[in-house]
Enzyme design. Structure first.
Site, PDB file in Angstrom:
ATOM      1  N   LYS A 126      -3.689 -14.679 -37.563  1.00  0.00           N
ATOM      2  CA  LYS A 126      -3.044 -13.597 -38.291  1.00  0.00           C
ATOM      3  C   LYS A 126      -1.899 -14.118 -39.162  1.00  0.00           C
ATOM      4  O   LYS A 126      -1.880 -13.897 -40.360  1.00  0.00           O
ATOM      5  CB  LYS A 126      -2.549 -12.535 -37.306  1.00  0.00           C
ATOM      6  CG  LYS A 126      -3.702 -11.941 -36.492  1.00  0.00           C
ATOM      7  CD  LYS A 126      -3.235 -11.000 -35.415  1.00  0.00           C
ATOM      8  CE  LYS A 126      -4.387 -10.554 -34.522  1.00  0.00           C
ATOM      9  NZ  LYS A 126      -5.381  -9.745 -35.230  1.00  0.00           N
TER      10      LYS A 126
ATOM     11  N   ASP B 218       2.507 -10.332 -25.813  1.00  0.00           N
ATOM     12  CA  ASP B 218       1.488 -10.663 -26.806  1.00  0.00           C
ATOM     13  C   ASP B 218       2.104 -10.459 -28.186  1.00  0.00           C
ATOM     14  O   ASP B 218       2.389  -9.340 -28.591  1.00  0.00           O
ATOM     15  CB  ASP B 218       0.268  -9.751 -26.605  1.00  0.00           C
ATOM     16  CG  ASP B 218      -0.808  -9.937 -27.672  1.00  0.00           C
ATOM     17  OD1 ASP B 218      -0.616 -10.763 -28.584  1.00  0.00           O
ATOM     18  OD2 ASP B 218      -1.833  -9.237 -27.579  1.00  0.00           O
TER      19      ASP B 218
ATOM     20  N   TRP C   8      -4.899  -3.189 -27.696  1.00  0.00           N
ATOM     21  CA  TRP C   8      -4.900  -4.533 -27.118  1.00  0.00           C
ATOM     22  C   TRP C   8      -4.141  -4.618 -25.811  1.00  0.00           C
ATOM     23  O   TRP C   8      -4.559  -5.335 -24.890  1.00  0.00           O
ATOM     24  CB  TRP C   8      -4.389  -5.540 -28.139  1.00  0.00           C
ATOM     25  CG  TRP C   8      -5.353  -5.664 -29.278  1.00  0.00           C
ATOM     26  CD1 TRP C   8      -5.168  -5.279 -30.575  1.00  0.00           C
ATOM     27  CD2 TRP C   8      -6.703  -6.153 -29.214  1.00  0.00           C
ATOM     28  NE1 TRP C   8      -6.304  -5.509 -31.315  1.00  0.00           N
ATOM     29  CE2 TRP C   8      -7.256  -6.046 -30.507  1.00  0.00           C
ATOM     30  CE3 TRP C   8      -7.493  -6.673 -28.183  1.00  0.00           C
ATOM     31  CZ2 TRP C   8      -8.563  -6.431 -30.805  1.00  0.00           C
ATOM     32  CZ3 TRP C   8      -8.797  -7.069 -28.464  1.00  0.00           C
ATOM     33  CH2 TRP C   8      -9.314  -6.940 -29.764  1.00  0.00           C
TER      34      TRP C   8
END
Length: 370
Positions: A198, A174, A105
């Site tokens: 999540k 992030d 990511w």
């Protein structure tokens, strides 16, 4: 698929939500606050939704002890959209930014940012993720607008055990997989963001926490829906937001508060991951985690079955047997393979205890010759 009542969901996202929250959502779905209509039918500018929006912001601020000089935004576009939004809003300050690529990511984020300015990689991209180079070796660009890293790589199972020292350059982080799983000193960051799907809600909304001095200088090509300054001015209601996602997220945040806050989530996270890692360590290499021990994630734990390189036939059997016991979404990411257990906030210690019990029994029933 087995009974939803007893399913153990180890998915990486969208992930398990607290059952108490789902039951509350179910009870209100047809008639929110006895109004005779669902929250998904109501105007995003109604008093009811405005209250949800405000309460969710206040819950984020309370749980993470967000300082007064930071604003909380609810964005659309998912994490990938926010990769672009970060660069569109911040890289314009100097035209360049530093990126620490430690997995899938952060790599995607760096690639996205190259569309809008110069990206300096703080260290060479590894052929195979699993480690974080000593930050004393990082090659900082003295002109960087910000330093970007991913706190926890969902695919690769790498988690930062520290906040990098950037000598005052704003940090963008992030935290999609780790937000609300541990205490965070927000004042060390310029921007923190995380997709809700999540730890804190369903897909459809991204939480952005941004320091006020970083607002006000987006690129001229920045779309309004990605403009942090504009979204802040509009109180996250520039256009129709993902009202249902924010509604559920607010309930999950209240659930975290009721369970003891981020401190309780961190304690449980440590207990869950310790149990799983100790089971692997005691398996005599039957279960192997490919990540360096000092940067192993508490949240997304990849491992191989049947030895260090993994035995694909044995892993397929492992997944098949796990599903018979109502354990789902344990298959590793398609780019990595193997097994991955994601231990988000709604995954209980009891859930992990049942998983490791299965792992030990599976090893006993399926020995390998080393």
């Amino acid at each position: 698929m087995g009974s939803s009542q007893s399913a153990l969901n180890f998915g990486a996202g969208p992930a398990k939500l607290p059952r108490e929250v789902l039951e509350q959502v179910q009870s209100e779905f047809l008639s929110y606050k006895k109004m005779g209509m669902s929250i998904i039918e109501m105007s995003h500018r109604s008093k009811e939704y405005m209250d949800i929006n405000k309460n969710a912001q206040q819950a984020v601020r309370a749980l993470l002890k967000v300082p007064d000089n930071y604003n909380i935004l609810f964005m659309q576009g998912g994490g990938c959209g926010t990769f672009a939004a970060v660069a569109l809003n911040l890289i314009n300050r100097t035209g360049t930014a530093d990126y620490a690529v430690t997995g899938t990511w952060s790599g995607k984020a760096a690639k996205e940012a190259t569309k809008y300015g110069k990206v300096n990689l703080l260290f060479p991209k590894a052929d195979k993720p699993g480690s974080i180079p000593d930050q004393r070796t990082w090659n900082y660009d003295p002109k960087a607008s910000y330093v970007y890293y991913c706190d926890n790589e969902t695919v690769d199972g790498v988690e930062f055990p520290y906040v990098p020292n950037t000598n005052g350059v704003p940090i963008v982080c992030d935290m999609s997989s780790s937000i609300m799983t541990k205490k965070v000193d927000v004042s060390k960051f310029g921007v923190i963001f995380g997709g809700a799907q999540k730890n804190i809600g369903p897909s459809g909304v991204v939480v952005v926490i941004i320091r006020e001095d970083l607002l006000g200088n987006p690129m001229t090509v920045c779309p309004s829906v990605f403009d942090f300054t504009h979204i802040n001015k509009e109180n996250s209601i520039h256009n129709t937001p993902s009202t249902f996602s924010v509604y559920v997220m607010e309930k999950v945040l209240q659930w975290i508060i009721e369970k003891g806050g981020v401190e309780a989530m961190e304690k449980q996270s440590d207990e869950k991951s310790k149990l799983l890692y100790e089971t692997m360590a005691n398996s005599k290499s039957y279960y192997c985690c490919p990540i360096d021990a000092n940067v192993r994630s508490r949240i997304n734990i990849p491992f191989r079955v049947g030895g260090k390189m993994g035995n694909e036939a044995l892993e397929a059997k492992f997944l098949e047997e796990a599903e018979k016991l109502n354990m789902f979404q344990l298959k590793g990411h398609r780019s990595v393979g193997g097994i991955r257990a994601s231990l988000y906030n709604a995954v209980s210690l009891d859930d992990v205890t049942l998983l490791v019990k299965f792992m030990m029994e599976f090893q006993k029933q399926n020995p390998v010759n080393n």
